[in-house]
Design a protein around this motif. Structure first.
Motif, short mmCIF file in Angstrom:
data_model
loop_
_atom_site.label_atom_id
_atom_site.label_comp_id
_atom_site.label_asym_id
_atom_site.label_seq_id
_atom_site.Cartn_x
_atom_site.Cartn_y
_atom_site.Cartn_z
N ASP B 130 -33.60 -50.24 47.09
CA ASP B 130 -34.66 -49.25 47.26
C ASP B 130 -34.44 -48.18 46.20
OD1 ASP B 130 -35.51 -50.66 49.46
OD2 ASP B 130 -34.50 -49.36 50.92
N ALA B 131 -35.43 -47.99 45.32
CA ALA B 131 -35.22 -47.08 44.19
C ALA B 131 -36.33 -46.04 44.12
CB ALA B 131 -35.17 -47.88 42.89
N LYS B 132 -35.94 -44.85 43.69
CA LYS B 132 -36.88 -43.74 43.60
C LYS B 132 -36.61 -42.97 42.31
CE LYS B 132 -38.31 -39.81 46.44
NZ LYS B 132 -37.96 -39.04 47.64
N TRP B 133 -37.67 -42.57 41.62
CA TRP B 133 -37.52 -41.84 40.36
C TRP B 133 -36.76 -40.55 40.60
CZ3 TRP B 133 -37.57 -42.76 35.41
CH2 TRP B 133 -37.56 -41.68 34.52
N ASP B 134 -35.81 -40.27 39.69
CA ASP B 134 -34.98 -39.08 39.82
C ASP B 134 -35.00 -38.36 38.49
OD1 ASP B 134 -32.67 -37.34 39.78
OD2 ASP B 134 -32.00 -38.41 41.59
N GLU B 135 -35.62 -37.19 38.48
CA GLU B 135 -35.81 -36.44 37.24
C GLU B 135 -34.48 -36.12 36.57
OE1 GLU B 135 -39.12 -36.35 36.43
OE2 GLU B 135 -38.25 -35.77 34.50
N SER B 136 -33.46 -35.80 37.40
CA SER B 136 -32.17 -35.41 36.81
C SER B 136 -31.49 -36.60 36.13
CB SER B 136 -31.26 -34.81 37.87
OG SER B 136 -30.91 -35.80 38.81
N LEU B 137 -31.74 -37.80 36.65
CA LEU B 137 -31.15 -39.00 36.03
C LEU B 137 -32.00 -39.49 34.86
CD1 LEU B 137 -30.19 -41.40 38.99
CD2 LEU B 137 -28.63 -40.22 37.46
N ARG B 138 -33.23 -39.07 34.80
CA ARG B 138 -34.24 -39.65 33.90
C ARG B 138 -34.32 -41.15 34.14
NH1 ARG B 138 -37.91 -37.08 32.93
NH2 ARG B 138 -38.52 -38.21 31.05
N SER B 139 -34.12 -41.53 35.35
CA SER B 139 -34.21 -42.94 35.72
C SER B 139 -34.42 -43.00 37.24
CB SER B 139 -32.93 -43.68 35.32
OG SER B 139 -33.07 -45.05 35.62
N TRP B 140 -34.24 -44.18 37.80
CA TRP B 140 -34.44 -44.34 39.24
C TRP B 140 -33.09 -44.32 39.95
CZ3 TRP B 140 -37.05 -46.77 35.43
CH2 TRP B 140 -38.47 -46.66 35.43
N ARG B 141 -33.04 -43.68 41.10
CA ARG B 141 -31.82 -43.63 41.88
C ARG B 141 -31.94 -44.61 43.05
NH1 ARG B 141 -27.73 -39.98 42.43
NH2 ARG B 141 -28.78 -38.33 41.27
N VAL B 142 -30.80 -45.21 43.42
CA VAL B 142 -30.76 -46.16 44.53
C VAL B 142 -30.55 -45.41 45.84
CG1 VAL B 142 -29.49 -48.13 45.51
CG2 VAL B 142 -29.85 -47.97 43.02
N ASP B 157 -27.64 -49.68 36.53
CA ASP B 157 -26.19 -49.87 36.71
C ASP B 157 -25.91 -50.65 37.99
OD1 ASP B 157 -25.82 -48.41 34.45
OD2 ASP B 157 -25.21 -46.55 35.48
N TRP B 158 -26.62 -50.26 39.04
CA TRP B 158 -26.41 -50.93 40.33
C TRP B 158 -26.85 -52.40 40.26
CZ3 TRP B 158 -23.66 -51.32 44.33
CH2 TRP B 158 -24.11 -51.92 45.51
N ALA B 159 -28.01 -52.63 39.65
CA ALA B 159 -28.51 -54.00 39.52
C ALA B 159 -27.50 -54.87 38.77
CB ALA B 159 -29.86 -54.00 38.81
N ALA B 160 -27.02 -54.35 37.64
CA ALA B 160 -26.06 -55.13 36.84
C ALA B 160 -24.77 -55.36 37.63
CB ALA B 160 -25.77 -54.40 35.53
N THR B 189 -39.97 -52.13 37.62
CA THR B 189 -39.76 -53.58 37.71
C THR B 189 -39.34 -54.16 36.36
OG1 THR B 189 -41.49 -53.61 39.40
CG2 THR B 189 -40.79 -55.73 38.51
N ARG B 190 -40.06 -53.73 35.30
CA ARG B 190 -39.74 -54.25 33.98
C ARG B 190 -38.34 -53.81 33.55
NH1 ARG B 190 -44.00 -52.55 31.14
NH2 ARG B 190 -42.93 -50.57 30.90
N THR B 191 -38.02 -52.54 33.83
CA THR B 191 -36.71 -52.00 33.45
C THR B 191 -35.59 -52.85 34.06
OG1 THR B 191 -37.62 -49.78 33.32
CG2 THR B 191 -35.24 -49.95 33.60
N VAL B 192 -35.71 -53.15 35.35
CA VAL B 192 -34.65 -53.92 36.01
C VAL B 192 -34.68 -55.38 35.58
CG1 VAL B 192 -33.76 -54.70 38.24
CG2 VAL B 192 -34.54 -52.33 37.96
N SER B 193 -35.89 -55.94 35.49
CA SER B 193 -36.02 -57.35 35.13
C SER B 193 -35.41 -57.63 33.75
CB SER B 193 -37.48 -57.76 35.17
OG SER B 193 -37.59 -59.15 35.03
N GLN B 194 -35.60 -56.69 32.82
CA GLN B 194 -35.06 -56.90 31.46
C GLN B 194 -33.55 -56.68 31.43
OE1 GLN B 194 -37.32 -54.27 28.91
NE2 GLN B 194 -38.97 -55.77 28.66
N HIS B 195 -33.03 -55.99 32.44
CA HIS B 195 -31.63 -55.62 32.44
C HIS B 195 -30.73 -56.68 33.07
CE1 HIS B 195 -28.68 -52.53 31.67
NE2 HIS B 195 -28.18 -52.67 32.88
#
Lengths: 208, 252
Positions: B130-142, B157-160, B189-195
């Protein structure tokens, strides 16, 4: 009576349930003496080739299956069970298989695709007249595997699919030894048709 | 070609499907087995059952449900919710599920993913993220606990990490889009799928058939999961699939 070979490799429940749905009497056993009483055998299984062979040997099922095959009695390998029918695999180190069919098992090449090959892929039927293909003229079936068979003899190709730039054997057969790389028990109508064809197949002395 | 998969998701509580599934022609719309067969006939590629039972008894009931579903369904299905140990996985998989999905339990103890993969094979282990955009991370947080608790993990990072431990597939839910019906989170989705090199199931936000096309093409998803739009008959699995076929995607 169908014997489903239980050698400790993965979930055999779905196969048993599928056979039940098709109205077939089936039993699960890892004991050669029990399995000997069956008319036909199914060798299912998920897991690594190396562990699979080891588990067969521990239960003396490798020698049992070899004599079963020599007698021309029907055998269907599913997924790992199909791969074990071949000569060898490179999975976790070179391991010899049952060698009922010519060919080797290797890892999918790396590239712009995902491994495992997981999901529904389309069958291309090479031998429409083969008894395994009765009522099946293509359609999609459910695959989950990271290793793929390289056939030593194209004659064993009954149906195949394409993935990772390769031709992937999907249904293989030589005499009364059949194998499916996909899971027929999870492949909806097409898979059930192929299982049914095996149940109705009249075995006999090897014809090729 | 490997087809793109459409996966309806059913929430099960104390052995009954909840969230007001609106079907005619069903004797009992709360019966997981009957609904599973319905979606099978509709040509769903796979099913996910999410056990949202709060009680121990409810969890026990889920094992019976799985056994019954496995006896009728000839397509793969995954069970998630409340799976916290290798024993939980064993119970569900032995009852006939094809895969189990781990969420909070994996964040709490990532080694559980490895234990499951070693015991059953990676193809059985789905990690739900379950991921949500996090401005401080400039990415999604789990997030864990059904989206209530933020974890320390960034989504890539978590996905990998879980893939390295043996996750065979990721079920990726966008908390930003979930329930909005304004489309899947294509960027996530694309970010994780490519990773990662395992299949990614996109979830959260499906509102119309075009959303599926977008997440399969721009989002590079391997499968897409939806609940309410199928349950409330806003569209059907068959309609979505025929639309995607028309658009030239490989669909069963």
């Amino acid at each position: 009576m169908i014997g489903v070979v239980d050698y400790g490799m993965g979930n055999l429940h779905s196969v048993m349930k599928a056979l039940e749905r098709l109205g077939s009497e089936a039993f699960l056993s890892g004991d050669p003496a029990e399995l000997q009483k069956a008319d036909k055998l199914i060798l299912p299984g998920v897991g690594s080739f190396r562990d699979g062979m080891q588990e067969l040997k521990t239960r003396k099922l490798d020698t049992f299956l070899t004599s079963w095959k020599k007698d021309g009695r029907p055998l269907l390998g599913i997924c790992l069970g199909m791969q074990l029918l071949f000569e060898a695999s490179e999975e976790r180190g070179e391991t010899a298989g049952l060698a009922f069919l010519p060919g080797r098992v290797r890892l999918f090449p790396a590239g712009n695709w995902k491994v495992p090959h997981m999901g529904w892929n389309q069958l291309t039927v090479s031998k429409p007249d083969h008894p395994a293909m009765f009522g099946v003229d293509g359609g999609h079936v459910y695959f989950v595997h990271s290793y793929v068979v390289e056939l030593g003899d194209a004659a064993a190709d009954v149906a195949h699919t394409y993935y990772a730039g390769m031709t992937v054997p999907a249904v293989v057969a030589k005499g009364d030894v059949w194998g499916t790389q996909f899971h027929p028990e999870k492949s909806s109508v097409v898979g059930m048709a192929i299982l049914k064809n095996f149940l109705h197949h009249k075995g006999g002395p090897s014809r090729d | 070609m490997l087809t793109k998969r459409i996966i309806p998701c059913l929430d099960v509580k104390e052995g009954r499907v909840v969230k007001g599934v609106q079907f005619v022609n069903l004797r009992d719309a709360g019966d997981p087995v009957e609904l599973a067969s319905f979606y099978d006939r509709e040509w769903a590629d796979e099913l996910v059952f999410l056990d949202i039972s709060a009680s121990h008894e409810g969890r026990e009931t889920m094992v019976d449900v799985v056994e019954e579903v496995a006896g009728t369904l000839a397509i793969p299905f995954t069970v998630g919710g409340g799976i916290n140990s290798l024993d939980d996985m064993k119970r569900i998989l032995r009852a006939g599920a094809d895969k189990v999905s781990l969420n909070t339990a994996a964040v709490n103890r990532p080694e559980l993913v490895r234990e499951g993969a070693d015991f059953f094979g990676t193809q059985c282990i789905v990690v739900a993220i379950d991921a949500k955009w996090d401005e401080s991370l400039r990415s999604w947080r789990v997030y864990t606990h059904g989206g209530r608790n933020a974890s320390a993990w960034e989504v890539k990072d978590w996905a990998a990490h879980v893939v390295s431990l043996g996750a065979g597939e990721l079920l990726l839910t966008s908390m930003d889009q979930d329930g909005e019906k304004s489309g899947f989170d294509v960027n996530l989705t694309r970010t994780v799928s490519q990773h990662v090199d395992v299949p990614v199931i996109a979830s959260g936000g499906a509102g119309k058939k075009e959303d599926f096309y977008e997440v399969f093409t721009d989002g590079e998803a391997d499968a897409a999961l939806a609940a309410s739009i199928f349950h409330y008959k806003e569209t059907s699995v068959a309609q979505v699939k025929s639309y995607l076929k028309e658009k030239g995607l490989d669909i069963r």
